[in-house]
Design a protein around this motif. Structure first.
Motif, PDB file in Angstrom:
ATOM      1  N   LEU A  60      -5.796   8.055   1.779  1.00 20.75           N
ATOM      2  CA  LEU A  60      -5.716   6.801   2.521  1.00 20.75           C
ATOM      3  C   LEU A  60      -6.250   7.032   3.923  1.00 20.75           C
ATOM      4  CD1 LEU A  60      -4.835   3.875   2.883  1.00 20.75           C
ATOM      5  CD2 LEU A  60      -2.563   4.706   3.510  1.00 20.75           C
ATOM      6  N   ARG A  61      -7.317   6.316   4.279  1.00 18.40           N
ATOM      7  CA  ARG A  61      -7.886   6.404   5.630  1.00 18.40           C
ATOM      8  C   ARG A  61      -7.869   5.016   6.266  1.00 18.40           C
ATOM      9  NH1 ARG A  61     -12.989  10.003   6.920  1.00 18.40           N
ATOM     10  NH2 ARG A  61     -12.272   9.209   8.933  1.00 18.40           N
ATOM     11  N   LEU A  62      -7.069   4.898   7.322  1.00 14.62           N
ATOM     12  CA  LEU A  62      -6.975   3.656   8.080  1.00 14.62           C
ATOM     13  C   LEU A  62      -7.362   3.875   9.532  1.00 14.62           C
ATOM     14  CD1 LEU A  62      -3.523   2.351   6.735  1.00 14.62           C
ATOM     15  CD2 LEU A  62      -5.804   1.861   5.850  1.00 14.62           C
ATOM     16  N   LEU A 112       0.839  -1.202   0.000  1.00 11.44           N
ATOM     17  CA  LEU A 112       0.000   0.000   0.000  1.00 11.44           C
ATOM     18  C   LEU A 112       0.869   1.245   0.000  1.00 11.44           C
ATOM     19  CD1 LEU A 112      -2.838   1.101   0.117  1.00 11.44           C
ATOM     20  CD2 LEU A 112      -2.803   0.861   2.589  1.00 11.44           C
ATOM     21  N   ALA A 113       1.951   1.231   0.798  1.00 16.65           N
ATOM     22  CA  ALA A 113       2.850   2.384   0.858  1.00 16.65           C
ATOM     23  C   ALA A 113       3.572   2.593  -0.473  1.00 16.65           C
ATOM     24  CB  ALA A 113       3.861   2.204   1.982  1.00 16.65           C
ATOM     25  N   LYS A 172       4.095  11.317  -0.759  1.00 18.90           N
ATOM     26  CA  LYS A 172       3.197  11.807   0.282  1.00 18.90           C
ATOM     27  C   LYS A 172       1.771  11.897  -0.256  1.00 18.90           C
ATOM     28  CE  LYS A 172       2.255  15.912   3.093  1.00 18.90           C
ATOM     29  NZ  LYS A 172       2.660  17.304   3.378  1.00 18.90           N
ATOM     30  N   PRO A 173       0.812  11.142   0.311  1.00 20.19           N
ATOM     31  CA  PRO A 173      -0.593  11.267  -0.122  1.00 20.19           C
ATOM     32  C   PRO A 173      -1.148  12.650   0.217  1.00 20.19           C
ATOM     33  CG  PRO A 173      -0.231   9.261   1.195  1.00 20.19           C
ATOM     34  CD  PRO A 173       0.982  10.119   1.355  1.00 20.19           C
ATOM     35  N   HIS A 174      -2.142  13.088  -0.538  1.00 15.10           N
ATOM     36  CA  HIS A 174      -2.796  14.362  -0.227  1.00 15.10           C
ATOM     37  C   HIS A 174      -3.530  14.290   1.107  1.00 15.10           C
ATOM     38  CE1 HIS A 174      -2.942  15.660  -4.745  1.00 15.10           C
ATOM     39  NE2 HIS A 174      -1.731  15.562  -4.259  1.00 15.10           N
ATOM     40  N   MET A 175      -4.096  13.132   1.418  1.00 13.92           N
ATOM     41  CA  MET A 175      -4.810  12.959   2.680  1.00 13.92           C
ATOM     42  C   MET A 175      -4.473  11.585   3.240  1.00 13.92           C
ATOM     43  SD  MET A 175      -7.456  11.839   4.689  1.00 13.92           S
ATOM     44  CE  MET A 175      -8.793  11.190   3.705  1.00 13.92           C
ATOM     45  N   LEU A 176      -4.000  11.568   4.506  1.00 16.72           N
ATOM     46  CA  LEU A 176      -3.628  10.320   5.164  1.00 16.72           C
ATOM     47  C   LEU A 176      -4.077  10.397   6.611  1.00 16.72           C
ATOM     48  CD1 LEU A 176      -1.979   7.630   5.296  1.00 16.72           C
ATOM     49  CD2 LEU A 176      -0.028   9.016   5.983  1.00 16.72           C
ATOM     50  N   PHE A 203       6.553   5.565   2.819  1.00 17.75           N
ATOM     51  CA  PHE A 203       5.757   5.814   1.620  1.00 17.75           C
ATOM     52  C   PHE A 203       6.658   6.333   0.506  1.00 17.75           C
ATOM     53  CE2 PHE A 203       2.435   5.413   4.660  1.00 17.75           C
ATOM     54  CZ  PHE A 203       1.272   5.121   3.949  1.00 17.75           C
ATOM     55  N   THR A 204       6.385   5.890  -0.715  1.00 19.90           N
ATOM     56  CA  THR A 204       7.178   6.360  -1.851  1.00 19.90           C
ATOM     57  C   THR A 204       6.852   7.799  -2.212  1.00 19.90           C
ATOM     58  OG1 THR A 204       5.514   5.421  -3.355  1.00 19.90           O
ATOM     59  CG2 THR A 204       7.427   4.042  -2.815  1.00 19.90           C
TER      60      THR A 204
END
Length: 647
Positions: free
Chosen positions: A165-167, A156-157, A182-186, A179-180
């Protein structure tokens, strides 16, 4: 000859569509057989006699299935992903708010999937490390509020296009993988993660990591005490060495236990003696709101050894609450801190708390954490501007509290809750759905509130900037009250770009600009949400290379005439109202023009709603012809015929 070739190609295309449609029908029926449907008549429309694209929860584009939106159906059983591999155009899956569990489905077989929503289900398993291998197109993944265990899968990363990504609200353990990008929202809050937060995530909002007691380093204030490493599994070289090691450990633990017991008894006796001595002078503990909101003790007022100094300091601290309205009884920050607090929800800017004051008033305290860059004078001057606003469709700010690290907004409590709750959660709340007259009245009120903001905040490019259904409250008469307006000048720029609705508009995503018509785009999306009952966030987010959002879905599904499947089935009876609903739908589409120049401005949008009201009163049926003539005659308003007449 050419005409013969065109006819031949058309026949071939139609044959391919029919064959593909038949295979999609079989795939969906096979998938349905794996589900246990708890809601009565939940998937009754899934039958061969009905066209696949008219099945409930099936999203189509040009006759091909691109998404499944099976939310709130009380689904259980397992997800037969193998059956879905027959849907070659499938891009989005949403199974939110169901009762699904069992082994983690093999979603990696759907290599073209872009969006996956499994929020609020009952999964209680470890996700395999390779669960997302090969899913190179995955952009949005929502797994929050389940019971997922184990480590966050490395696959996933490494997902190259992951944006959201919401966990949060699970039981993930171990370290956060590198993470490869940076997601906009984590959001990883409320798990059992430990170790240092990767540097690539160090600039994100700290709230997305809260509830993980073992995490350290930025953006949290906790420093890692030593280089963090997970203990490797002990190697079982020989039974003899293992047994000897256990004996040594047991002896050490026993010795430490005896020492700790002796120290504990000494501390207990000492504490008991001191407690008796200071019982009469003890200070009261922190209040409910203080504990829930995390307000520091210094905000409440510091104690001192002399009662006169303590009283003087308390007087100084109570003046920190600045009032914007004179029609409310005055109260102090101390009154809020002493009051009992109940959390109402946690939004993108911070949490909101309902407090009951000693005088019986119910207030809402909203905490903002993304205004650190706003200077004192600039902030107070803008708050005065907002305080001068007075409109029946705006929720007024009663008072505010300023501190460099955070700000508190105080407003009246509105008992009916948000429009989003009534549209998408009325059943779980035990409430009836909103009927058509109520929905139209809400749209009208929202439009009038927006028009007032544009008139009275002319210097702001987007006077609201954060219009969505969760920011529209409903009073006892179901009249709408807009909240979270006028925030753009005060929100830190990087936070605004990540969180605010205005920065998710087509003009910002494609041209990095916000205009006066950005609020109109938000109004259009809200109209479509109210009419269709669809959640805008459940569609793939509009981006530079995609327009798969709610507006484009409605535009592709609308055939210029009454289509019952397009509208919210919970709206109730719409007899003799179909024409009005279609006209409001066309207004919504005109507000959602991607081209800003062709989009209505807020005054035009409100005028067209008022025309609809006048037509209802006068019984005039020429509303559509008026629109058609505007489109054909090249109206100066620039509304394209595509937005007005999609037939």
């Amino acid at each position: 000859m050419e005409s013969t070739s065109l006819v031949f190609l058309s026949i071939v295309y139609l044959v391919l569509v029919v064959v593909h449609g038949a295979s999609e029908t079989e795939s969906l029926l096979k998938f349905k057989n794996s589900l246990v449907i708890g809601r009565e008549n939940g998937l009754k429309s899934w039958h061969r006699r009905n066209p696949t694209c008219k099945w409930i929860g099936v999203l189509c584009d040009r006759g091909f299935v691109w998404g499944l939106q099976l939310e709130n159906f009380e689904l259980s059983g397992y997800l037969d992903i193998e059956a879905l591999t027959g849907l070659k155009s499938l891009r989005s899956l949403s199974f939110m708010n169901n009762k699904l569990g069992g082994p983690f489905p093999e979603f990696k077989k759907l290599v073209a999937l872009k969006s996956l929503y499994l929020s609020n289900n009952q999964f209680d398993v470890k996700i395999p490390k390779d669960a997302f291998d090969g899913m190179g197109w995955l952009k949005k993944l929502h797994l929050e509020h389940n019971k997922f265990r184990g480590e966050i899968p490395a696959s996933l990363a490494n997902s190259p296009k992951l944006l959201e990504l919401r966990l949060d609200g699970n039981r993930f353990t171990g370290q956060i993988p590198e993470f490869t990008h940076k997601p906009h929202m984590l959001n990883l809050s409320n798990n059992a993660l430990a170790g240092p937060i990767p540097k690539i995530l160090s600039t994100m909002d700290p709230k997305f990591f809260e509830g993980n007691n073992g995490l350290c380093e930025k953006p949290l204030d906790t420093k890692c005490s030593s280089p963090y490493s997970l203990s490797p599994e002990p190697k079982d070289n020989s039974k003899k060495k293992s047994s000897m090691f256990l004996y040594i450990v047991a002896a050490v633990v026993a010795a430490l236990a005896v020492i700790l017991i002796i120290i504990g008894v000494i501390i207990f006796l000492n504490h008991r003696r001191k407690k008796k001595q200071s019982l009469l002078t003890a200070e009261p503990g922190p209040s409910s709101l203080q504990l829930r909101a995390g307000i520091q003790e210094s905000e409440k007022g510091q104690s001192s050894y002399h009662s006169q100094n303590r009283a003087a300091k308390r007087m100084i601290h109570t003046t920190k609450l600045s009032f914007l309205r004179d029609d409310k009884g005055k109260f102090e920050l101390q009154d809020l801190l002493k009051a009992s607090a109940e959390i109402l929800g946690s939004g993108c800017f911070g949490a909101s708390y309902k407090t009951l004051l000693s005088n019986g008033s119910l207030m809402v305290v909203k905490r903002f954490k993304h205004m650190n860059n706003a200077g004192t004078e600039e902030f107070q001057e803008h708050m005065k501007r907002l305080g001068r606003l007075n409109h029946e469709n705006l929720l007024p700010i009663v008072a505010y509290y300023y501190k460099k690290e955070e700000k508190l907004f105080v407003s009246d409590f509105v008992g009916k809750g948000s429009l989003a709750a009534h549209l998408h959660g009325h059943k779980s709340l035990g409430q009836p759905s909103l009927d058509w007259p109520t929905r139209f009245n809400i749209v009208k009120g929202v439009g009038q509130g927006l028009l007032y903001l544009h008139k009275n905040l002319p210097s702001l490019m987007a006077p609201h900037g954060h219009l969505k259904s969760s920011n529209v409250l409903l009073n006892e008469n179901f009249e709408p009250l807009l909240m979270d307006y006028g925030l753009i000048p005060m929100i830190n720029e990087e936070s605004a770009q990540e969180l605010m609705v205005a920065y998710k508009s087509p003009e910002y995503l494609k041209q990095s600009r916000v205009t006066k018509k950005t609020d109109v785009w938000g109004l259009g999306v809200l109209i479509l949400e109210i009419l269709t009952g669809k959640i805008p966030e459940s569609f793939p987010q509009n981006s530079k290379d995609s327009e798969e959002d709610l507006a484009s879905w409605v535009k592709s599904s609308f055939r210029g005439e009454w289509t019952p499947e397009l509208f919210d089935q919970e709206m109730g009876k719409t007899n003799n109202c179909e024409a009005e609903i279609l006209k409001l739908l066309r207004i919504g589409l005109s507000c959602c023009e991607v081209d800003v120049e062709k989009r209505l401005d807020i005054r035009e949008a409100v005028e067209k709603m008022e025309d609809l009201i006048k037509e209802r009163e006068q019984g005039d049926d020429d509303f559509y012809s008026t629109y058609a003539s505007e489109a054909d005659g090249g109206s100066s308003r620039g509304v394209s015929s595509e937005a007005i007449n999609l037939s």
